[in-house]
Design a protein around this motif. Sequence first.
Motif, PDB file in Angstrom:
ATOM      1  N   TRP A   9     -13.863   3.389  -1.691  1.00 35.30           N
ATOM      2  CA  TRP A   9     -13.604   2.405  -2.231  1.00 35.30           C
ATOM      3  C   TRP A   9     -13.444   2.256  -3.700  1.00 35.30           C
ATOM      4  O   TRP A   9     -13.177   1.475  -4.326  1.00 35.30           O
ATOM      5  CB  TRP A   9     -14.750   0.956  -2.011  1.00 35.30           C
ATOM      6  CG  TRP A   9     -14.656   0.536  -0.597  1.00 35.30           C
ATOM      7  CD1 TRP A   9     -13.690   0.038   0.043  1.00 35.30           C
ATOM      8  CD2 TRP A   9     -15.758   0.994   0.362  1.00 35.30           C
ATOM      9  NE1 TRP A   9     -14.233  -0.062   1.547  1.00 35.30           N
ATOM     10  CE2 TRP A   9     -15.517   0.535   1.536  1.00 35.30           C
ATOM     11  CE3 TRP A   9     -17.048   1.791   0.168  1.00 35.30           C
ATOM     12  CZ2 TRP A   9     -16.378   0.616   2.722  1.00 35.30           C
ATOM     13  CZ3 TRP A   9     -17.990   1.715   1.291  1.00 35.30           C
ATOM     14  CH2 TRP A   9     -17.524   1.058   2.493  1.00 35.30           C
ATOM     15  N   SER A 109     -13.565  -7.999  -7.916  1.00 35.07           N
ATOM     16  CA  SER A 109     -12.651  -8.942  -6.997  1.00 35.07           C
ATOM     17  C   SER A 109     -12.559 -10.309  -7.842  1.00 35.07           C
ATOM     18  O   SER A 109     -11.359 -10.855  -7.732  1.00 35.07           O
ATOM     19  CB  SER A 109     -13.501  -9.213  -5.563  1.00 35.07           C
ATOM     20  OG  SER A 109     -13.264  -7.920  -4.936  1.00 35.07           O
ATOM     21  N   HIS A 128      -2.875  -3.876   3.670  1.00 31.73           N
ATOM     22  CA  HIS A 128      -3.677  -4.424   4.917  1.00 31.73           C
ATOM     23  C   HIS A 128      -2.836  -4.521   6.349  1.00 31.73           C
ATOM     24  O   HIS A 128      -3.462  -4.306   7.310  1.00 31.73           O
ATOM     25  CB  HIS A 128      -3.912  -5.987   4.609  1.00 31.73           C
ATOM     26  CG  HIS A 128      -4.717  -6.627   5.577  1.00 31.73           C
ATOM     27  ND1 HIS A 128      -5.963  -6.246   6.227  1.00 31.73           N
ATOM     28  CD2 HIS A 128      -4.873  -7.893   6.264  1.00 31.73           C
ATOM     29  CE1 HIS A 128      -6.744  -6.962   6.823  1.00 31.73           C
ATOM     30  NE2 HIS A 128      -5.682  -7.995   7.099  1.00 31.73           N
ATOM     31  N   ASN A 145      -7.919   2.249   3.679  1.00 31.63           N
ATOM     32  CA  ASN A 145      -8.956   1.326   3.522  1.00 31.63           C
ATOM     33  C   ASN A 145      -9.123   1.562   2.006  1.00 31.63           C
ATOM     34  O   ASN A 145      -9.373   0.663   1.097  1.00 31.63           O
ATOM     35  CB  ASN A 145     -10.016   1.298   4.334  1.00 31.63           C
ATOM     36  CG  ASN A 145     -11.193   0.483   4.150  1.00 31.63           C
ATOM     37  OD1 ASN A 145     -11.196  -0.577   4.224  1.00 31.63           O
ATOM     38  ND2 ASN A 145     -12.329   1.111   3.361  1.00 31.63           N
ATOM     39  N   PHE A 148      -6.417   0.481  -0.158  1.00 32.92           N
ATOM     40  CA  PHE A 148      -6.573  -1.314  -0.160  1.00 32.92           C
ATOM     41  C   PHE A 148      -7.462  -1.650  -1.518  1.00 32.92           C
ATOM     42  O   PHE A 148      -7.135  -2.254  -2.226  1.00 32.92           O
ATOM     43  CB  PHE A 148      -7.018  -1.756   1.163  1.00 32.92           C
ATOM     44  CG  PHE A 148      -7.197  -3.370   1.287  1.00 32.92           C
ATOM     45  CD1 PHE A 148      -6.275  -4.088   1.642  1.00 32.92           C
ATOM     46  CD2 PHE A 148      -8.678  -3.674   1.027  1.00 32.92           C
ATOM     47  CE1 PHE A 148      -6.487  -5.543   1.605  1.00 32.92           C
ATOM     48  CE2 PHE A 148      -8.820  -4.923   1.072  1.00 32.92           C
ATOM     49  CZ  PHE A 148      -7.797  -6.056   1.541  1.00 32.92           C
ATOM     50  N   HIS A 149      -8.752  -1.240  -1.308  1.00 32.07           N
ATOM     51  CA  HIS A 149      -9.680  -1.369  -2.228  1.00 32.07           C
ATOM     52  C   HIS A 149      -9.450  -0.978  -3.579  1.00 32.07           C
ATOM     53  O   HIS A 149      -9.569  -1.502  -4.502  1.00 32.07           O
ATOM     54  CB  HIS A 149     -10.962  -0.818  -1.719  1.00 32.07           C
ATOM     55  CG  HIS A 149     -11.592  -1.845  -0.600  1.00 32.07           C
ATOM     56  ND1 HIS A 149     -12.322  -2.915  -0.797  1.00 32.07           N
ATOM     57  CD2 HIS A 149     -11.887  -1.355   0.591  1.00 32.07           C
ATOM     58  CE1 HIS A 149     -12.745  -3.504   0.353  1.00 32.07           C
ATOM     59  NE2 HIS A 149     -12.421  -2.461   1.140  1.00 32.07           N
ATOM     60  N   SER A 187     -14.337  -5.796   9.756  1.00 31.44           N
ATOM     61  CA  SER A 187     -13.829  -5.617   8.244  1.00 31.44           C
ATOM     62  C   SER A 187     -12.575  -6.096   7.934  1.00 31.44           C
ATOM     63  O   SER A 187     -12.075  -6.159   6.736  1.00 31.44           O
ATOM     64  CB  SER A 187     -14.026  -3.947   8.150  1.00 31.44           C
ATOM     65  OG  SER A 187     -13.547  -3.573   6.975  1.00 31.44           O
ATOM     66  N   HIS A 191     -11.075  -8.446   5.117  1.00 26.42           N
ATOM     67  CA  HIS A 191      -9.981  -8.304   4.208  1.00 26.42           C
ATOM     68  C   HIS A 191      -8.908  -9.531   4.296  1.00 26.42           C
ATOM     69  O   HIS A 191      -8.557  -9.944   3.269  1.00 26.42           O
ATOM     70  CB  HIS A 191      -9.019  -7.108   4.927  1.00 26.42           C
ATOM     71  CG  HIS A 191      -9.849  -5.642   4.585  1.00 26.42           C
ATOM     72  ND1 HIS A 191      -9.093  -4.439   4.809  1.00 26.42           N
ATOM     73  CD2 HIS A 191     -11.187  -5.422   3.980  1.00 26.42           C
ATOM     74  CE1 HIS A 191      -9.844  -3.407   4.422  1.00 26.42           C
ATOM     75  NE2 HIS A 191     -11.155  -4.064   3.949  1.00 26.42           N
ATOM     76  N   ASP A 192      -8.666 -10.269   5.561  1.00 29.51           N
ATOM     77  CA  ASP A 192      -7.831 -11.151   5.401  1.00 29.51           C
ATOM     78  C   ASP A 192      -8.417 -12.344   4.607  1.00 29.51           C
ATOM     79  O   ASP A 192      -7.761 -13.100   3.908  1.00 29.51           O
ATOM     80  CB  ASP A 192      -7.985 -11.771   7.007  1.00 29.51           C
ATOM     81  CG  ASP A 192      -6.770 -10.937   7.745  1.00 29.51           C
ATOM     82  OD1 ASP A 192      -5.750 -10.580   7.144  1.00 29.51           O
ATOM     83  OD2 ASP A 192      -7.085 -11.130   9.163  1.00 29.51           O
ATOM     84  N   THR A 210     -16.445 -10.177  -0.923  1.00 27.84           N
ATOM     85  CA  THR A 210     -16.623  -8.782  -1.112  1.00 27.84           C
ATOM     86  C   THR A 210     -17.946  -8.372  -0.974  1.00 27.84           C
ATOM     87  O   THR A 210     -18.391  -7.183  -0.498  1.00 27.84           O
ATOM     88  CB  THR A 210     -16.045  -8.244  -2.520  1.00 27.84           C
ATOM     89  OG1 THR A 210     -14.772  -8.807  -2.672  1.00 27.84           O
ATOM     90  CG2 THR A 210     -16.199  -6.915  -2.981  1.00 27.84           C
ATOM     91  N   HIS A 213     -18.951  -8.020   2.550  1.00 27.35           N
ATOM     92  CA  HIS A 213     -18.267  -7.142   3.318  1.00 27.35           C
ATOM     93  C   HIS A 213     -19.313  -5.699   3.099  1.00 27.35           C
ATOM     94  O   HIS A 213     -19.300  -5.165   4.009  1.00 27.35           O
ATOM     95  CB  HIS A 213     -17.069  -6.827   2.327  1.00 27.35           C
ATOM     96  CG  HIS A 213     -15.931  -5.722   2.933  1.00 27.35           C
ATOM     97  ND1 HIS A 213     -15.571  -5.835   4.219  1.00 27.35           N
ATOM     98  CD2 HIS A 213     -15.463  -4.549   2.610  1.00 27.35           C
ATOM     99  CE1 HIS A 213     -14.775  -4.679   4.471  1.00 27.35           C
ATOM    100  NE2 HIS A 213     -14.707  -4.126   3.352  1.00 27.35           N
TER     101      HIS A 213
END
Length: 236
Positions: A9, A109, A128, A145, A148-149, A187, A191-192, A210, A213
């Motif tokens: 991440w 975030s 995503h 992934n 994404f992060h 997960s 994300h959604d 977050t 998560h």
Amino acid sequence: MTETDRGPWIVGETSDETSSKQTGRERVRAALRHRILSGDLSPNDRIDLDAVAEEFGTSRTPVREACLALAQEGLVRVAQRSGITVIGVSPETIIENFALMAALSGVASQWAAGRITHQQLLRVRELHREIRVAAASGDDIATLNWLFHREINKSCGSTRLQGMLSDAGRMIPQRYFELFPERVPCSLDEHDALIGALSRGDGAEARRITEQHFAGASQMLSTYIAQATRNGTPPR
């Protein structure tokens, strides 16, 4: 995907960019770190320098240098007579590592919700979608992934925070979803929800999602390590 000196991440280069620049010592260090953090190497296991050198196609010197670096991280013990022994990580340490990542990523975030650009948000949505397609096909989602992060962390606008995330991310197993494929659907739902919060500019909600998560991931890994330690069973 080549194992690199990064967590799943953090902010940084892509895996291909990083692996092309890594030295033998860095590749060995990253791989051994991941094996220790994921439980593949257990406390009191011995690290055979010759075997590792053969595996990575290198000499003993970079392997020993990698182990010395891991000793500074508190993951192995280096002794002249007994060689190199894995110290490992306890469930409590895993929870602590994830808590640090949760706190830092939560702030990232929250800040991103107020600073993310339209183009960055489009990129987050695109990544995503690619993760969902890969997951549905049974393909590896680790790199997607990470990207994404990474995109969200970059959009927080703080290079100092990004550096702290990079450091903390190295203490998180790289191949988390290989250990816990059952974690993928949850997960993706998170994300959604995170994308929704970023789209609305809701920093408090983005931070909460977050942190949640990472809390879920932490609990699964710490429980897994604790059970393996009690039962003396090898990691799956």
